[in-house]
Design an enzyme around this catalytic site. Structure first.
Site, PDB file in Angstrom:
ATOM      1  N   HIS A 101      45.685  48.666  42.794  1.00  9.66           N
ATOM      2  CA  HIS A 101      44.883  48.708  41.559  1.00  9.66           C
ATOM      3  C   HIS A 101      44.048  49.993  41.472  1.00  9.66           C
ATOM      4  O   HIS A 101      42.909  49.966  40.996  1.00  9.66           O
ATOM      5  CB  HIS A 101      43.963  47.479  41.466  1.00  9.66           C
TER       6      HIS A 101
ATOM      7  N   ASP B 114      43.547  42.797  46.371  1.00  9.03           N
ATOM      8  CA  ASP B 114      44.637  41.949  45.861  1.00  9.03           C
ATOM      9  C   ASP B 114      45.873  42.777  45.503  1.00  9.03           C
ATOM     10  O   ASP B 114      45.771  43.976  45.220  1.00  9.03           O
ATOM     11  CB  ASP B 114      44.175  41.183  44.612  1.00  9.03           C
ATOM     12  N   GLU B 115      46.977  42.106  45.493  1.00  8.84           N
ATOM     13  CA  GLU B 115      48.238  42.620  44.935  1.00  8.84           C
ATOM     14  C   GLU B 115      48.546  44.063  45.349  1.00  8.84           C
ATOM     15  O   GLU B 115      48.969  44.864  44.517  1.00  8.84           O
ATOM     16  CB  GLU B 115      48.198  42.535  43.394  1.00  8.84           C
ATOM     17  N   SER B 116      48.376  44.369  46.625  1.00 10.87           N
ATOM     18  CA  SER B 116      48.705  45.716  47.098  1.00 10.87           C
ATOM     19  C   SER B 116      50.186  45.738  47.486  1.00 10.87           C
ATOM     20  O   SER B 116      50.532  45.912  48.663  1.00 10.87           O
ATOM     21  CB  SER B 116      47.812  46.085  48.279  1.00 10.87           C
ATOM     22  N   HIS B 117      51.024  45.570  46.478  1.00  5.44           N
ATOM     23  CA  HIS B 117      52.449  45.349  46.760  1.00  5.44           C
ATOM     24  C   HIS B 117      53.167  46.580  47.284  1.00  5.44           C
ATOM     25  O   HIS B 117      54.241  46.461  47.861  1.00  5.44           O
ATOM     26  CB  HIS B 117      53.167  44.833  45.502  1.00  5.44           C
TER      27      HIS B 117
END
Ligand code: TNX
Length: 495
Positions: free
Chosen positions: A237, A300-303
Protein backbone atom coordinates in the site's frame (compact mmCIF):
# COMPACT_ATOMS: atom_id res chain seq x y z
CA UNK A 1 -29.74 5.97 25.53
CA UNK A 2 -27.08 4.52 23.24
CA UNK A 3 -24.81 2.88 24.23
CA UNK A 4 -26.99 1.44 26.98
CA UNK A 5 -25.51 2.01 30.48
CA UNK A 6 -24.42 -0.77 32.80
CA UNK A 7 -27.12 -0.21 35.45
CA UNK A 8 -30.23 1.95 35.26
CA UNK A 9 -32.85 2.31 37.99
CA UNK A 10 -35.75 4.71 37.71
CA UNK A 11 -37.47 6.40 40.66
CA UNK A 12 -40.61 7.61 38.86
CA UNK A 13 -40.14 11.31 39.30
CA UNK A 14 -38.26 13.95 37.32
CA UNK A 15 -35.76 16.77 37.44
CA UNK A 16 -37.13 19.94 35.89
CA UNK A 17 -34.62 21.67 33.66
CA UNK A 18 -35.65 25.25 32.99
CA UNK A 19 -34.30 28.79 32.61
CA UNK A 20 -33.39 29.00 36.30
CA UNK A 21 -31.25 25.86 36.29
CA UNK A 22 -27.50 26.14 36.69
CA UNK A 23 -24.44 23.96 36.25
CA UNK A 24 -21.98 23.75 39.13
CA UNK A 25 -18.63 22.03 38.62
CA UNK A 26 -16.03 20.58 40.96
CA UNK A 27 -13.23 23.00 41.81
CA UNK A 28 -10.86 20.12 42.54
CA UNK A 29 -10.06 19.67 38.87
CA UNK A 30 -9.86 22.60 36.46
CA UNK A 31 -10.99 20.61 33.45
CA UNK A 32 -14.40 20.08 35.07
CA UNK A 33 -15.35 23.74 34.52
CA UNK A 34 -14.58 23.30 30.83
CA UNK A 35 -16.88 20.27 30.80
CA UNK A 36 -19.60 22.40 32.37
CA UNK A 37 -19.31 24.87 29.50
CA UNK A 38 -19.37 22.01 26.99
CA UNK A 39 -22.63 20.74 28.51
CA UNK A 40 -24.12 24.23 28.64
CA UNK A 41 -23.39 24.74 24.93
CA UNK A 42 -24.96 21.42 24.03
CA UNK A 43 -28.09 22.21 26.07
CA UNK A 44 -28.34 25.53 24.23
CA UNK A 45 -28.03 23.77 20.88
CA UNK A 46 -30.64 21.16 21.77
CA UNK A 47 -33.35 23.15 23.57
CA UNK A 48 -32.25 26.79 23.29
CA UNK A 49 -31.87 27.36 27.05
CA UNK A 50 -28.99 29.38 28.48
CA UNK A 51 -27.71 27.54 31.53
CA UNK A 52 -24.97 29.41 33.42
CA UNK A 53 -21.88 27.56 34.63
CA UNK A 54 -20.62 28.29 38.15
CA UNK A 55 -22.57 31.57 38.54
CA UNK A 56 -22.10 33.88 41.56
CA UNK A 57 -23.98 32.82 44.69
CA UNK A 58 -26.58 35.61 44.32
CA UNK A 59 -27.64 34.25 40.93
CA UNK A 60 -28.53 30.78 42.15
CA UNK A 61 -32.26 30.29 42.07
CA UNK A 62 -33.11 27.03 40.48
CA UNK A 63 -32.25 23.38 40.16
CA UNK A 64 -28.62 22.38 39.96
CA UNK A 65 -26.66 20.06 37.71
CA UNK A 66 -23.47 19.19 39.59
CA UNK A 67 -20.43 17.79 37.80
CA UNK A 68 -18.49 16.38 40.66
CA UNK A 69 -15.01 14.89 40.98
CA UNK A 70 -14.83 12.11 43.57
CA UNK A 71 -12.43 9.27 44.19
CA UNK A 72 -14.38 6.16 45.02
CA UNK A 73 -13.91 2.44 44.43
CA UNK A 74 -16.97 2.38 42.17
CA UNK A 75 -15.35 4.92 39.88
CA UNK A 76 -11.96 3.24 39.50
CA UNK A 77 -12.36 2.82 35.75
CA UNK A 78 -11.08 5.97 34.00
CA UNK A 79 -14.32 6.29 32.03
CA UNK A 80 -16.77 5.36 34.77
CA UNK A 81 -19.42 7.78 35.98
CA UNK A 82 -22.61 7.86 37.99
CA UNK A 83 -25.71 9.95 37.52
CA UNK A 84 -28.02 10.48 40.47
CA UNK A 85 -31.10 12.37 39.42
CA UNK A 86 -33.68 13.68 41.88
CA UNK A 87 -36.40 16.36 41.72
CA UNK A 88 -34.02 19.23 42.22
CA UNK A 89 -30.53 17.86 41.55
CA UNK A 90 -28.59 16.10 38.85
CA UNK A 91 -25.42 14.77 40.42
CA UNK A 92 -22.90 13.57 37.85
CA UNK A 93 -19.89 12.01 39.58
CA UNK A 94 -16.65 10.70 38.12
CA UNK A 95 -13.09 10.34 39.29
CA UNK A 96 -11.65 11.73 36.04
CA UNK A 97 -12.71 14.37 33.57
CA UNK A 98 -12.88 11.60 30.98
CA UNK A 99 -15.49 9.76 33.03
CA UNK A 100 -17.42 13.01 33.53
CA UNK A 101 -17.32 13.62 29.76
CA UNK A 102 -18.83 10.19 29.08
CA UNK A 103 -21.53 10.91 31.67
CA UNK A 104 -22.31 14.25 30.03
CA UNK A 105 -23.14 12.37 26.83
CA UNK A 106 -25.68 10.26 28.71
CA UNK A 107 -27.18 13.37 30.25
CA UNK A 108 -27.43 15.05 26.82
CA UNK A 109 -29.32 12.01 25.61
CA UNK A 110 -31.91 12.00 28.40
CA UNK A 111 -32.95 15.61 28.00
CA UNK A 112 -36.24 15.15 26.16
CA UNK A 113 -36.29 15.80 22.45
CA UNK A 114 -38.87 18.46 21.57
CA UNK A 115 -39.69 19.08 17.93
CA UNK A 116 -38.99 22.53 16.52
CA UNK A 117 -42.73 23.26 16.19
CA UNK A 118 -43.34 23.20 19.94
CA UNK A 119 -39.88 24.17 21.21
CA UNK A 120 -40.59 27.87 21.71
CA UNK A 121 -43.66 27.20 23.92
CA UNK A 122 -41.81 24.71 26.03
CA UNK A 123 -40.89 25.93 29.54
CA UNK A 124 -39.57 22.92 31.38
CA UNK A 125 -37.79 19.76 30.29
CA UNK A 126 -38.40 16.77 32.52
CA UNK A 127 -35.39 14.52 32.95
CA UNK A 128 -36.48 11.21 34.48
CA UNK A 129 -35.18 10.67 37.99
CA UNK A 130 -33.18 7.66 39.10
CA UNK A 131 -29.67 6.34 39.15
CA UNK A 132 -27.30 5.33 36.38
CA UNK A 133 -24.04 3.54 37.11
CA UNK A 134 -21.91 3.11 34.06
CA UNK A 135 -18.51 2.10 32.71
CA UNK A 136 -17.32 0.61 29.42
CA UNK A 137 -17.23 -3.08 28.61
CA UNK A 138 -14.21 -2.52 26.32
CA UNK A 139 -11.61 0.19 26.78
CA UNK A 140 -11.03 0.66 23.03
CA UNK A 141 -14.03 1.83 20.97
CA UNK A 142 -12.86 3.03 17.62
CA UNK A 143 -13.66 4.13 14.13
CA UNK A 144 -11.19 4.25 11.23
CA UNK A 145 -11.37 6.74 8.41
CA UNK A 146 -9.46 6.13 5.17
CA UNK A 147 -8.36 9.59 4.05
CA UNK A 148 -5.97 8.10 1.49
CA UNK A 149 -8.31 6.70 -1.18
CA UNK A 150 -10.32 9.90 -0.95
CA UNK A 151 -9.22 12.87 1.09
CA UNK A 152 -11.49 14.36 3.76
CA UNK A 153 -10.96 17.88 5.10
CA UNK A 154 -10.19 18.83 8.69
CA UNK A 155 -13.71 20.21 8.89
CA UNK A 156 -15.22 16.88 7.77
CA UNK A 157 -13.19 14.98 10.35
CA UNK A 158 -14.29 17.38 13.10
CA UNK A 159 -17.94 16.95 12.21
CA UNK A 160 -17.52 13.18 12.31
CA UNK A 161 -15.74 13.42 15.71
CA UNK A 162 -18.56 15.51 17.15
CA UNK A 163 -21.17 12.91 16.36
CA UNK A 164 -18.98 9.98 17.46
CA UNK A 165 -18.24 11.61 20.83
CA UNK A 166 -21.99 11.67 21.60
CA UNK A 167 -21.95 7.86 21.44
CA UNK A 168 -18.81 7.49 23.59
CA UNK A 169 -16.35 6.52 20.84
CA UNK A 170 -12.84 7.07 22.23
CA UNK A 171 -10.52 6.26 19.31
CA UNK A 172 -10.22 7.57 15.77
CA UNK A 173 -7.73 5.76 13.56
CA UNK A 174 -6.68 7.74 10.49
CA UNK A 175 -5.48 5.65 7.54
CA UNK A 176 -3.12 8.36 6.28
CA UNK A 177 -1.28 6.67 3.43
CA UNK A 178 -2.01 4.20 0.67
CA UNK A 179 -1.27 3.50 -2.99
CA UNK A 180 -3.48 6.39 -4.10
CA UNK A 181 -2.30 9.10 -1.73
CA UNK A 182 0.00 10.27 1.04
CA UNK A 183 -1.98 12.63 3.29
CA UNK A 184 0.32 13.84 6.07
CA UNK A 185 3.07 16.40 5.72
CA UNK A 186 6.54 15.02 6.53
CA UNK A 187 8.92 17.96 6.67
CA UNK A 188 12.06 15.95 5.94
CA UNK A 189 10.50 14.30 2.84
CA UNK A 190 8.38 17.08 1.27
CA UNK A 191 7.56 15.30 -1.99
CA UNK A 192 5.43 12.75 -0.13
CA UNK A 193 2.60 15.26 -0.04
CA UNK A 194 3.63 17.47 -2.99
CA UNK A 195 3.63 14.51 -5.34
CA UNK A 196 2.08 11.65 -3.36
CA UNK A 197 -0.81 13.77 -2.11
CA UNK A 198 -1.74 15.22 -5.48
CA UNK A 199 -4.49 12.83 -6.51
CA UNK A 200 -6.97 10.23 -5.26
CA UNK A 201 -9.26 7.44 -6.49
CA UNK A 202 -11.02 8.59 -9.64
CA UNK A 203 -8.29 11.14 -10.43
CA UNK A 204 -9.54 14.10 -8.41
CA UNK A 205 -7.05 16.47 -6.84
CA UNK A 206 -6.48 14.71 -3.51
CA UNK A 207 -5.07 16.76 -0.66
CA UNK A 208 -3.18 16.35 2.59
CA UNK A 209 -2.98 17.55 6.18
CA UNK A 210 -0.17 19.88 7.11
CA UNK A 211 1.30 19.05 10.50
CA UNK A 212 -0.66 22.04 11.85
CA UNK A 213 -3.89 20.58 10.43
CA UNK A 214 -3.13 17.23 12.02
CA UNK A 215 -2.43 18.89 15.39
CA UNK A 216 -5.73 20.72 15.06
CA UNK A 217 -7.52 17.38 14.61
CA UNK A 218 -5.63 15.82 17.53
CA UNK A 219 -6.56 18.73 19.83
CA UNK A 220 -10.20 18.74 18.74
CA UNK A 221 -10.41 14.99 19.35
CA UNK A 222 -8.67 15.29 22.74
CA UNK A 223 -11.30 17.80 23.90
CA UNK A 224 -13.80 15.03 23.23
CA UNK A 225 -11.59 12.43 24.95
CA UNK A 226 -10.89 10.72 21.64
CA UNK A 227 -7.38 9.43 20.88
CA UNK A 228 -6.07 9.76 17.34
CA UNK A 229 -4.14 6.78 15.98
CA UNK A 230 -2.04 7.56 12.89
CA UNK A 231 -1.51 4.79 10.36
CA UNK A 232 1.26 4.69 7.79
CA UNK A 233 0.54 1.53 5.83
CA UNK A 234 3.65 -0.45 4.81
CA UNK A 235 5.46 -2.31 3.26
CA UNK A 236 2.52 -2.75 0.83
CA UNK A 237 0.00 0.00 0.00
CA UNK A 238 2.97 2.31 -0.63
CA UNK A 239 2.70 3.30 -4.28
CA UNK A 240 2.14 7.02 -3.53
CA UNK A 241 5.32 7.19 -1.40
CA UNK A 242 7.32 5.37 -4.08
CA UNK A 243 6.14 7.74 -6.80
CA UNK A 244 7.39 10.64 -4.68
CA UNK A 245 10.71 8.88 -3.90
CA UNK A 246 11.35 5.99 -6.33
CA UNK A 247 14.33 4.86 -4.25
CA UNK A 248 11.83 3.39 -1.77
CA UNK A 249 10.22 1.14 -4.34
CA UNK A 250 10.71 -2.62 -4.24
CA UNK A 251 8.33 -4.04 -6.85
CA UNK A 252 10.75 -3.70 -9.78
CA UNK A 253 8.52 -1.37 -11.78
CA UNK A 254 8.62 2.37 -12.34
CA UNK A 255 5.93 3.69 -10.03
CA UNK A 256 3.27 6.02 -11.45
CA UNK A 257 0.47 7.87 -9.67
CA UNK A 258 -2.43 5.48 -9.20
CA UNK A 259 -6.12 6.37 -9.09
CA UNK A 260 -7.69 2.90 -9.31
CA UNK A 261 -8.83 0.64 -6.48
CA UNK A 262 -6.76 -2.53 -6.79
CA UNK A 263 -4.74 -3.63 -3.78
CA UNK A 264 -1.57 -5.64 -3.21
CA UNK A 265 0.71 -4.48 -6.06
CA UNK A 266 3.16 -2.19 -4.24
CA UNK A 267 5.97 -2.75 -1.76
CA UNK A 268 8.88 -0.92 -0.21
CA UNK A 269 12.31 -2.33 -0.85
CA UNK A 270 12.82 -4.11 2.48
CA UNK A 271 16.58 -4.50 1.99
CA UNK A 272 17.67 -0.87 1.64
CA UNK A 273 18.99 1.18 4.58
CA UNK A 274 17.48 4.33 3.02
CA UNK A 275 14.03 2.79 3.44
CA UNK A 276 14.56 2.41 7.18
CA UNK A 277 15.99 5.89 7.63
CA UNK A 278 12.96 7.17 5.70
CA UNK A 279 10.63 5.24 8.02
CA UNK A 280 12.54 6.53 11.04
CA UNK A 281 11.94 10.12 9.89
CA UNK A 282 8.25 9.48 9.22
CA UNK A 283 7.59 7.80 12.56
CA UNK A 284 9.64 10.41 14.43
CA UNK A 285 7.78 13.35 12.89
CA UNK A 286 4.32 11.87 13.30
CA UNK A 287 4.99 10.59 16.84
CA UNK A 288 6.12 14.06 17.89
CA UNK A 289 2.65 15.45 17.13
CA UNK A 290 0.68 12.42 18.36
CA UNK A 291 0.04 12.44 22.12
CA UNK A 292 -1.76 9.06 22.04
CA UNK A 293 0.17 5.87 22.83
CA UNK A 294 -0.26 4.07 19.51
CA UNK A 295 1.34 3.99 16.05
CA UNK A 296 -0.30 1.82 13.36
CA UNK A 297 2.07 0.39 10.75
CA UNK A 298 -0.56 -1.18 8.50
CA UNK A 299 1.13 -4.35 7.26
CA UNK A 300 -1.87 -5.71 5.31
CA UNK A 301 -2.03 -7.22 1.86
CA UNK A 302 1.70 -7.08 1.11
CA UNK A 303 1.21 -9.55 -1.70
CA UNK A 304 4.37 -8.66 -3.62
CA UNK A 305 6.68 -8.68 -0.59
CA UNK A 306 8.41 -12.05 -0.08
CA UNK A 307 7.37 -13.67 3.19
CA UNK A 308 10.85 -13.59 4.72
CA UNK A 309 11.31 -9.96 3.65
CA UNK A 310 7.96 -9.07 5.20
CA UNK A 311 8.96 -10.61 8.53
CA UNK A 312 12.34 -8.88 8.48
CA UNK A 313 10.61 -5.58 7.63
CA UNK A 314 7.96 -5.73 10.35
CA UNK A 315 10.56 -6.59 12.98
CA UNK A 316 12.75 -3.65 11.98
CA UNK A 317 9.84 -1.22 11.89
CA UNK A 318 8.66 -2.40 15.30
CA UNK A 319 11.99 -1.29 16.78
CA UNK A 320 11.57 2.16 15.24
CA UNK A 321 8.06 2.46 16.68
CA UNK A 322 9.46 1.58 20.12
CA UNK A 323 12.33 4.04 19.70
CA UNK A 324 9.70 6.80 19.55
CA UNK A 325 7.86 5.40 22.59
CA UNK A 326 4.78 4.20 20.79
CA UNK A 327 2.94 0.90 21.00
CA UNK A 328 2.64 -0.82 17.63
CA UNK A 329 -0.65 -1.77 16.04
CA UNK A 330 -0.88 -3.60 12.72
CA UNK A 331 -3.47 -5.40 10.63
CA UNK A 332 -3.66 -9.08 11.60
CA UNK A 333 -0.95 -10.11 9.08
CA UNK A 334 1.75 -8.63 11.36
CA UNK A 335 1.26 -11.68 13.56
CA UNK A 336 3.03 -13.76 10.88
CA UNK A 337 6.20 -11.90 11.98
CA UNK A 338 7.94 -12.33 15.30
CA UNK A 339 6.57 -9.29 17.14
CA UNK A 340 6.66 -8.27 20.79
CA UNK A 341 3.72 -9.14 23.06
CA UNK A 342 2.81 -5.47 23.36
CA UNK A 343 2.13 -5.32 19.61
CA UNK A 344 -1.61 -5.21 18.94
CA UNK A 345 -3.27 -7.12 16.11
CA UNK A 346 -6.23 -5.62 14.32
CA UNK A 347 -8.25 -8.63 13.20
CA UNK A 348 -10.03 -8.02 9.91
CA UNK A 349 -9.68 -11.18 7.84
CA UNK A 350 -7.71 -14.16 9.12
CA UNK A 351 -8.82 -15.85 12.36
CA UNK A 352 -5.54 -17.76 12.38
CA UNK A 353 -3.61 -14.50 12.64
CA UNK A 354 -5.85 -13.38 15.49
CA UNK A 355 -5.22 -16.70 17.24
CA UNK A 356 -1.47 -16.27 16.68
CA UNK A 357 -1.82 -12.91 18.44
CA UNK A 358 -3.38 -14.54 21.49
CA UNK A 359 -0.59 -17.13 21.52
CA UNK A 360 1.87 -14.25 21.40
CA UNK A 361 0.03 -12.69 24.42
CA UNK A 362 -0.87 -9.74 22.23
CA UNK A 363 -4.19 -7.95 22.46
CA UNK A 364 -6.63 -8.03 19.57
CA UNK A 365 -8.80 -5.26 18.13
CA UNK A 366 -11.87 -6.71 16.45
CA UNK A 367 -12.71 -5.34 13.00
CA UNK A 368 -14.14 -8.37 11.22
CA UNK A 369 -14.90 -7.30 7.65
CA UNK A 370 -18.10 -9.36 7.50
CA UNK A 371 -19.58 -7.51 10.49
CA UNK A 372 -17.72 -4.28 11.24
CA UNK A 373 -16.66 -2.84 7.89
CA UNK A 374 -18.48 0.44 7.41
CA UNK A 375 -17.62 0.41 3.70
CA UNK A 376 -19.70 -2.69 3.00
CA UNK A 377 -23.01 -2.02 1.25
CA UNK A 378 -26.19 -2.35 3.29
CA UNK A 379 -27.81 -4.37 0.52
CA UNK A 380 -27.92 -4.63 -3.27
CA UNK A 381 -29.57 -1.21 -3.55
CA UNK A 382 -26.87 0.72 -1.66
CA UNK A 383 -25.59 3.73 -3.53
CA UNK A 384 -22.06 3.47 -2.15
CA UNK A 385 -19.83 0.81 -0.71
CA UNK A 386 -18.22 -2.48 -1.66
CA UNK A 387 -19.48 -5.97 -0.96
CA UNK A 388 -16.50 -8.30 -1.15
CA UNK A 389 -16.93 -9.34 2.50
CA UNK A 390 -20.71 -9.15 2.87
CA UNK A 391 -23.79 -7.02 2.64
CA UNK A 392 -24.18 -5.59 6.13
CA UNK A 393 -27.69 -4.35 6.87
CA UNK A 394 -28.26 -2.43 10.10
CA UNK A 395 -29.47 -5.48 12.04
CA UNK A 396 -26.61 -7.73 10.95
CA UNK A 397 -24.10 -5.04 11.95
CA UNK A 398 -25.51 -5.14 15.50
CA UNK A 399 -26.37 -8.79 15.97
CA UNK A 400 -23.07 -10.48 16.82
CA UNK A 401 -21.08 -11.01 19.93
CA UNK A 402 -17.54 -9.61 20.04
CA UNK A 403 -16.87 -11.80 23.07
CA UNK A 404 -17.59 -14.97 21.06
CA UNK A 405 -16.83 -14.02 17.48
CA UNK A 406 -13.58 -15.94 17.03
CA UNK A 407 -13.38 -19.31 18.72
CA UNK A 408 -10.34 -19.24 21.00
CA UNK A 409 -10.43 -15.49 21.56
CA UNK A 410 -12.08 -14.44 24.77
CA UNK A 411 -12.90 -11.15 26.40
CA UNK A 412 -9.53 -10.83 28.16
CA UNK A 413 -7.71 -10.99 24.80
CA UNK A 414 -9.81 -8.26 23.24
CA UNK A 415 -8.80 -4.63 23.57
CA UNK A 416 -11.97 -3.50 21.85
CA UNK A 417 -13.74 -2.95 18.57
CA UNK A 418 -13.00 -0.71 15.64
CA UNK A 419 -15.21 -0.08 12.62
CA UNK A 420 -13.13 0.85 9.55
CA UNK A 421 -14.51 3.12 6.85
CA UNK A 422 -12.53 2.61 3.64
CA UNK A 423 -13.12 5.31 1.09
CA UNK A 424 -12.78 3.82 -2.39
CA UNK A 425 -16.45 4.58 -3.15
CA UNK A 426 -17.07 7.74 -1.10
CA UNK A 427 -15.66 11.18 -1.77
CA UNK A 428 -17.53 13.65 0.44
CA UNK A 429 -19.00 13.94 3.92
CA UNK A 430 -22.58 13.12 2.85
CA UNK A 431 -21.40 9.83 1.36
CA UNK A 432 -19.26 9.15 4.41
CA UNK A 433 -22.30 9.65 6.64
CA UNK A 434 -24.48 7.42 4.47
CA UNK A 435 -22.17 4.48 5.13
CA UNK A 436 -21.24 5.30 8.72
CA UNK A 437 -24.68 6.13 10.10
CA UNK A 438 -26.54 4.44 11.57
CA UNK A 439 -24.27 1.38 11.70
CA UNK A 440 -21.52 2.99 13.72
CA UNK A 441 -24.02 3.76 16.48
CA UNK A 442 -24.55 0.01 16.91
CA UNK A 443 -20.81 -0.59 17.22
CA UNK A 444 -20.66 1.87 20.11
CA UNK A 445 -23.15 -0.29 21.97
CA UNK A 446 -21.30 -3.50 21.05
CA UNK A 447 -18.14 -2.06 22.56
CA UNK A 448 -19.46 -0.05 25.54
CA UNK A 449 -22.40 -2.11 26.79
CA UNK A 450 -22.29 -5.55 28.37
CA UNK A 451 -23.68 -8.56 26.57
CA UNK A 452 -26.71 -8.66 28.98
CA UNK A 453 -27.59 -5.10 27.98
CA UNK A 454 -27.54 -5.68 24.23
CA UNK A 455 -30.74 -6.66 22.50
CA UNK A 456 -31.68 -5.88 18.89
CA UNK A 457 -35.40 -5.44 19.55
CA UNK A 458 -34.82 -2.87 22.28
CA UNK A 459 -31.91 -1.29 20.47
CA UNK A 460 -33.83 -0.62 17.29
CA UNK A 461 -36.41 1.44 19.20
CA UNK A 462 -33.67 3.48 20.84
CA UNK A 463 -31.99 3.86 17.44
CA UNK A 464 -35.23 5.14 15.89
CA UNK A 465 -35.17 7.94 18.47
CA UNK A 466 -31.71 9.08 17.34
CA UNK A 467 -33.19 10.61 14.18
CA UNK A 468 -33.79 14.01 15.82
CA UNK A 469 -30.20 14.25 17.05
CA UNK A 470 -28.79 13.13 13.69
CA UNK A 471 -30.99 15.63 11.86
CA UNK A 472 -30.01 18.44 14.20
CA UNK A 473 -26.35 17.58 13.52
CA UNK A 474 -27.14 17.58 9.79
CA UNK A 475 -25.97 13.99 9.46
CA UNK A 476 -27.16 12.46 6.18
CA UNK A 477 -27.78 9.02 7.63
CA UNK A 478 -29.07 6.02 5.71
CA UNK A 479 -32.79 5.63 6.43
CA UNK A 480 -32.82 1.86 6.69
CA UNK A 481 -36.40 0.60 6.52
CA UNK A 482 -35.62 -1.87 9.30
CA UNK A 483 -36.00 1.12 11.63
CA UNK A 484 -39.18 3.05 12.39
CA UNK A 485 -37.42 6.44 12.45
CA UNK A 486 -39.03 8.97 14.82
CA UNK A 487 -38.35 12.15 12.90
CA UNK A 488 -39.50 15.61 13.87
CA UNK A 489 -41.59 14.31 16.75
CA UNK A 490 -41.50 14.97 20.48
CA UNK A 491 -39.79 11.95 21.92
CA UNK A 492 -40.63 11.27 25.57
CA UNK A 493 -37.62 9.79 27.30
CA UNK A 494 -37.91 6.59 29.25
CA UNK A 495 -34.69 5.63 31.01
C1 TNX B 1 -9.21 -4.46 2.43
S1 TNX B 1 -8.91 -4.20 5.35
C2 TNX B 1 -8.19 -3.58 2.75
C3 TNX B 1 -8.26 -2.19 2.28
C4 TNX B 1 -9.46 -1.96 1.40
C5 TNX B 1 -10.65 -2.66 1.98
C6 TNX B 1 -11.92 -2.41 1.25
C7 TNX B 1 -7.49 -4.07 4.94
C8 TNX B 1 -6.55 -4.17 6.02
N1 TNX B 1 -7.20 -3.87 3.65
O1 TNX B 1 -7.07 -1.85 1.60
O2 TNX B 1 -9.68 -0.59 1.32
O3 TNX B 1 -10.41 -4.04 2.00
O4 TNX B 1 -13.01 -2.95 1.93
Amino acid sequence: MIPYPLKVSATNSAFGLDKNSIIQTSDKDESFAELGHFLSKKIKAKINLDIPVNPNKSNRKGNVIYINQIDSDDLMNMEAYQLNITNDTVMLSASTSEGAFRGIQTLRQIIPEISNDTLSEHKMWLIPSGKIEDKPNFEFRGVMLDVARHFFSVQDVKKFLDVLAYYKINVMHLHLTDDQGWRIEIKSWPKLTEVGGSTEVGGESGGFYTQEDYKDIVTYAAKRYITIIPEVDMPGHTNAASVAYPILNGNGKTPKLYTGTKVGFSTFDTKKDTVYSFIDDVIREISAITPGPYFHIGGDESHVTKKKDYIYFVNKVEKIVHKYNKQMIGWDEIMTADVDSNAIAQFWAEPKNALAAVKNKSKVILSPATKAYLDMKYDTLSKFGLHWAAYIPVDSAYIWSPENFVKGISKKDILGIEAPLWSETISNIDELEYLAFPRVIGYTELSWSTEENRDWKKYKIRLANQASFLNRMNVKFYHSDLIDWQEGKDVPIKP
